[in-house]
Design a protein around this motif. Sequence first.
Motif, PDB file in Angstrom:
ATOM      1  N   LEU A 197     -10.621 -47.748  -0.042  1.00  0.00           N
ATOM      2  CA  LEU A 197      -9.511 -46.658  -1.357  1.00  0.00           C
ATOM      3  C   LEU A 197     -10.777 -46.555  -2.480  1.00  0.00           C
ATOM      4  O   LEU A 197      -9.929 -45.931  -2.778  1.00  0.00           O
ATOM      5  N   GLY A 198     -10.899 -47.711  -2.821  1.00  0.00           N
ATOM      6  CA  GLY A 198     -12.149 -47.203  -4.502  1.00  0.00           C
ATOM      7  C   GLY A 198     -11.574 -48.137  -5.483  1.00  0.00           C
ATOM      8  O   GLY A 198     -10.242 -48.126  -5.301  1.00  0.00           O
ATOM      9  N   VAL A 199     -12.448 -48.297  -5.863  1.00  0.00           N
ATOM     10  CA  VAL A 199     -12.110 -48.892  -7.392  1.00  0.00           C
ATOM     11  C   VAL A 199     -10.614 -48.134  -8.339  1.00  0.00           C
ATOM     12  O   VAL A 199      -9.466 -49.098  -8.321  1.00  0.00           O
ATOM     13  N   ALA A 200     -10.526 -46.932  -8.155  1.00  0.00           N
ATOM     14  CA  ALA A 200      -9.406 -46.416  -8.828  1.00  0.00           C
ATOM     15  C   ALA A 200      -8.880 -46.338  -8.300  1.00  0.00           C
ATOM     16  O   ALA A 200      -7.173 -46.816  -9.094  1.00  0.00           O
ATOM     17  N   THR A 201      -7.825 -46.233  -7.432  1.00  0.00           N
ATOM     18  CA  THR A 201      -6.880 -46.588  -6.311  1.00  0.00           C
ATOM     19  C   THR A 201      -6.245 -47.758  -5.978  1.00  0.00           C
ATOM     20  O   THR A 201      -5.217 -48.188  -6.395  1.00  0.00           O
ATOM     21  N   ALA A 255      -3.297 -59.328  -2.105  1.00  0.00           N
ATOM     22  CA  ALA A 255      -4.283 -57.816  -1.017  1.00  0.00           C
ATOM     23  C   ALA A 255      -3.629 -56.913   0.050  1.00  0.00           C
ATOM     24  O   ALA A 255      -3.868 -55.797   0.302  1.00  0.00           O
ATOM     25  N   GLY A 256      -3.219 -57.639   0.919  1.00  0.00           N
ATOM     26  CA  GLY A 256      -2.011 -56.418   1.536  1.00  0.00           C
ATOM     27  C   GLY A 256      -1.347 -55.441   1.175  1.00  0.00           C
ATOM     28  O   GLY A 256      -1.326 -54.597   2.052  1.00  0.00           O
ATOM     29  N   GLU A 257      -0.648 -56.638   0.564  1.00  0.00           N
ATOM     30  CA  GLU A 257       0.372 -55.039   0.429  1.00  0.00           C
ATOM     31  C   GLU A 257      -0.497 -54.128  -0.822  1.00  0.00           C
ATOM     32  O   GLU A 257       0.117 -52.842  -0.980  1.00  0.00           O
ATOM     33  N   VAL A 258      -1.118 -55.141  -1.920  1.00  0.00           N
ATOM     34  CA  VAL A 258      -1.816 -53.671  -2.643  1.00  0.00           C
ATOM     35  C   VAL A 258      -2.647 -52.800  -1.661  1.00  0.00           C
ATOM     36  O   VAL A 258      -3.198 -51.362  -1.823  1.00  0.00           O
ATOM     37  N   ALA A 259      -3.027 -53.347  -0.205  1.00  0.00           N
ATOM     38  CA  ALA A 259      -3.230 -52.304   0.641  1.00  0.00           C
ATOM     39  C   ALA A 259      -3.101 -51.180   1.010  1.00  0.00           C
ATOM     40  O   ALA A 259      -3.891 -50.352   1.059  1.00  0.00           O
ATOM     41  N   VAL A 260      -1.887 -51.639   1.521  1.00  0.00           N
ATOM     42  CA  VAL A 260      -0.942 -50.248   1.760  1.00  0.00           C
ATOM     43  C   VAL A 260      -0.187 -49.149   0.594  1.00  0.00           C
ATOM     44  O   VAL A 260       0.208 -48.192   1.094  1.00  0.00           O
ATOM     45  N   LYS A 261       0.218 -50.077  -0.415  1.00  0.00           N
ATOM     46  CA  LYS A 261       0.263 -49.364  -1.828  1.00  0.00           C
ATOM     47  C   LYS A 261      -0.685 -48.435  -1.973  1.00  0.00           C
ATOM     48  O   LYS A 261      -0.544 -46.767  -1.701  1.00  0.00           O
ATOM     49  N   GLY A 262      -2.112 -48.043  -1.566  1.00  0.00           N
ATOM     50  CA  GLY A 262      -3.070 -47.937  -2.396  1.00  0.00           C
ATOM     51  C   GLY A 262      -3.286 -46.536  -1.338  1.00  0.00           C
ATOM     52  O   GLY A 262      -3.686 -45.494  -1.055  1.00  0.00           O
ATOM     53  N   GLU A 263      -3.198 -46.822   0.157  1.00  0.00           N
ATOM     54  CA  GLU A 263      -3.097 -46.414   1.203  1.00  0.00           C
ATOM     55  C   GLU A 263      -2.088 -45.105   1.096  1.00  0.00           C
ATOM     56  O   GLU A 263      -2.473 -43.929   1.490  1.00  0.00           O
ATOM     57  N   LYS A 264      -1.052 -45.114   0.703  1.00  0.00           N
ATOM     58  CA  LYS A 264       0.106 -44.289   0.889  1.00  0.00           C
ATOM     59  C   LYS A 264      -0.777 -43.191  -1.055  1.00  0.00           C
ATOM     60  O   LYS A 264       0.106 -42.256  -0.664  1.00  0.00           O
ATOM     61  N   GLU A 292      -2.150 -38.230  -2.955  1.00  0.00           N
ATOM     62  CA  GLU A 292      -3.126 -37.553  -3.903  1.00  0.00           C
ATOM     63  C   GLU A 292      -3.645 -36.264  -2.983  1.00  0.00           C
ATOM     64  O   GLU A 292      -4.502 -35.806  -3.828  1.00  0.00           O
ATOM     65  N   GLU A 293      -4.288 -36.656  -1.499  1.00  0.00           N
ATOM     66  CA  GLU A 293      -4.979 -35.822  -0.722  1.00  0.00           C
ATOM     67  C   GLU A 293      -4.185 -34.378  -1.207  1.00  0.00           C
ATOM     68  O   GLU A 293      -4.454 -33.366  -0.747  1.00  0.00           O
ATOM     69  N   GLY A 294      -2.612 -34.476  -0.599  1.00  0.00           N
ATOM     70  CA  GLY A 294      -1.929 -33.114  -0.634  1.00  0.00           C
ATOM     71  C   GLY A 294      -1.684 -32.471  -1.869  1.00  0.00           C
ATOM     72  O   GLY A 294      -2.151 -31.307  -2.058  1.00  0.00           O
ATOM     73  N   LYS A 295      -2.047 -33.431  -2.947  1.00  0.00           N
ATOM     74  CA  LYS A 295      -1.628 -32.800  -4.089  1.00  0.00           C
ATOM     75  C   LYS A 295      -3.534 -31.954  -4.393  1.00  0.00           C
ATOM     76  O   LYS A 295      -3.672 -31.003  -4.851  1.00  0.00           O
ATOM     77  N   ARG A 296      -4.413 -32.583  -3.620  1.00  0.00           N
ATOM     78  CA  ARG A 296      -5.842 -32.168  -4.092  1.00  0.00           C
ATOM     79  C   ARG A 296      -5.437 -30.656  -3.112  1.00  0.00           C
ATOM     80  O   ARG A 296      -6.820 -29.958  -3.650  1.00  0.00           O
ATOM     81  N   ARG A 297      -4.652 -30.709  -2.115  1.00  0.00           N
ATOM     82  CA  ARG A 297      -4.847 -29.064  -1.344  1.00  0.00           C
ATOM     83  C   ARG A 297      -3.993 -28.336  -2.174  1.00  0.00           C
ATOM     84  O   ARG A 297      -4.562 -26.556  -2.485  1.00  0.00           O
ATOM     85  N   GLN A 298      -2.795 -28.701  -2.622  1.00  0.00           N
ATOM     86  CA  GLN A 298      -2.341 -28.099  -3.929  1.00  0.00           C
ATOM     87  C   GLN A 298      -3.625 -27.395  -5.192  1.00  0.00           C
ATOM     88  O   GLN A 298      -3.567 -26.279  -4.730  1.00  0.00           O
ATOM     89  N   LEU A 299      -3.912 -28.247  -5.492  1.00  0.00           N
ATOM     90  CA  LEU A 299      -5.077 -28.223  -6.659  1.00  0.00           C
ATOM     91  C   LEU A 299      -6.226 -26.844  -6.293  1.00  0.00           C
ATOM     92  O   LEU A 299      -6.384 -26.182  -7.194  1.00  0.00           O
ATOM     93  N   ALA A 300      -6.849 -27.117  -4.992  1.00  0.00           N
ATOM     94  CA  ALA A 300      -7.297 -26.288  -4.433  1.00  0.00           C
ATOM     95  C   ALA A 300      -7.260 -24.747  -3.813  1.00  0.00           C
ATOM     96  O   ALA A 300      -7.645 -24.041  -4.498  1.00  0.00           O
ATOM     97  N   SER A 301      -5.701 -24.664  -3.641  1.00  0.00           N
ATOM     98  CA  SER A 301      -5.538 -23.502  -3.550  1.00  0.00           C
ATOM     99  C   SER A 301      -5.041 -23.337  -4.613  1.00  0.00           C
ATOM    100  O   SER A 301      -4.776 -21.534  -3.950  1.00  0.00           O
ATOM    101  N   MET A 353       2.641 -28.145 -10.863  1.00  0.00           N
ATOM    102  CA  MET A 353       2.797 -29.373  -9.316  1.00  0.00           C
ATOM    103  C   MET A 353       3.441 -30.551 -10.104  1.00  0.00           C
ATOM    104  O   MET A 353       4.278 -31.144  -9.083  1.00  0.00           O
ATOM    105  N   TYR A 354       2.934 -31.077 -10.686  1.00  0.00           N
ATOM    106  CA  TYR A 354       3.538 -32.357 -11.742  1.00  0.00           C
ATOM    107  C   TYR A 354       5.239 -32.215 -12.735  1.00  0.00           C
ATOM    108  O   TYR A 354       5.440 -32.700 -13.082  1.00  0.00           O
TER     109      TYR A 354
END
Length: 230
Positions: A23-27, A179-188, A193-202, A209-210
Motif C-alpha cells: 500500500l505504501g506509506v501515505a495510504t 496491523a490487520g485492521e489497517v491493512a483492510v482499511k488501506g486496501e479499501k 482512489e483508483e476510481g477517483k484517479r480514473r475520473q480525474l484522468a478523464s 468529484m468532491y
Amino acid sequence: MKTVVVRNITRADADVVKRLGALGVATVHEAYGRFGLMKPYMRPVWAGGEAAGTAVTVLAQPGDNWMIHVAVEQCRPGDMLVVGCTTDNTDGMFGDLLATSLMARGVTGLIIDAGCRDVKSLREMGFPVWSKAISAKGTVKATLGAVNVPVVCAGINVHPGDAVIADDDGVVVVRKKDAGEVAVKGEKRQADEEGKRRQLASGVLGLDMYQMREPLAKAGLVYVDEPESD
C-alpha cells in the motif's frame, strides 16, 4: 535504563506486513487515522528504496553502535531494524558492513534516528536505509543500551514486532495489534482512489468529484471576470 536483550519477540503477521508494504506509506498513514508517521527528517539515504518489516528495536547511545551489532543476532527474515538514541545524534552509526550482516539475516531495511554512511555502497547493495543524517563520522563500541525494548524513533513510539513501512514518502509504524485492521482499511482506500484517479484522468475536476462548489460558496469564495482593458 535497563541494559537488556529481549529474545523471541512476538511479531506482526508477515502476510499482513506485506499487504501494508504494498500500500505504501501515505495510504497506510491515512488508513491508520493519520497516526504513526515518523518526523519528516527521516529520509531514505538513496531514492527509490521501499521496505516493510517487523520491528527489531535498538536503544543506542549517541555515537556508539555496539548495540546494533548485538541486535543483528535477534533479527529474522522479514524484520526491519529500528534504532533510537538516548539523545540527539547524527554520527554515522551504520554502514555497508553492518548492512551486509543484516542482509545475511534477511532483514528488509534499517530505520535509524541518527547518521548513516557508505551511501553509494548501500545503494549498490540494494539495502534501504532511512536516517536522520548522512555523516562519515565514525562511532565507538563502548556503552551498553538495549535491544527489543520500546523506543522512541523520530517522534514515534515503536514496540518490538510492530509493522514498519518505509518508502520515499517517509516511515510509518503500525502497532502489531492494529496491523490487520489497517491493512483492510488501506486496501479499501486504495480501491477508492483508483476510481477517483480514473475520473480525474478523464477530465473530471476535483471541484466536482468532491462536491466542493457549494461549500466553497458558503465559505465566501467569489468568482469575478477580469475587466476588459481599453
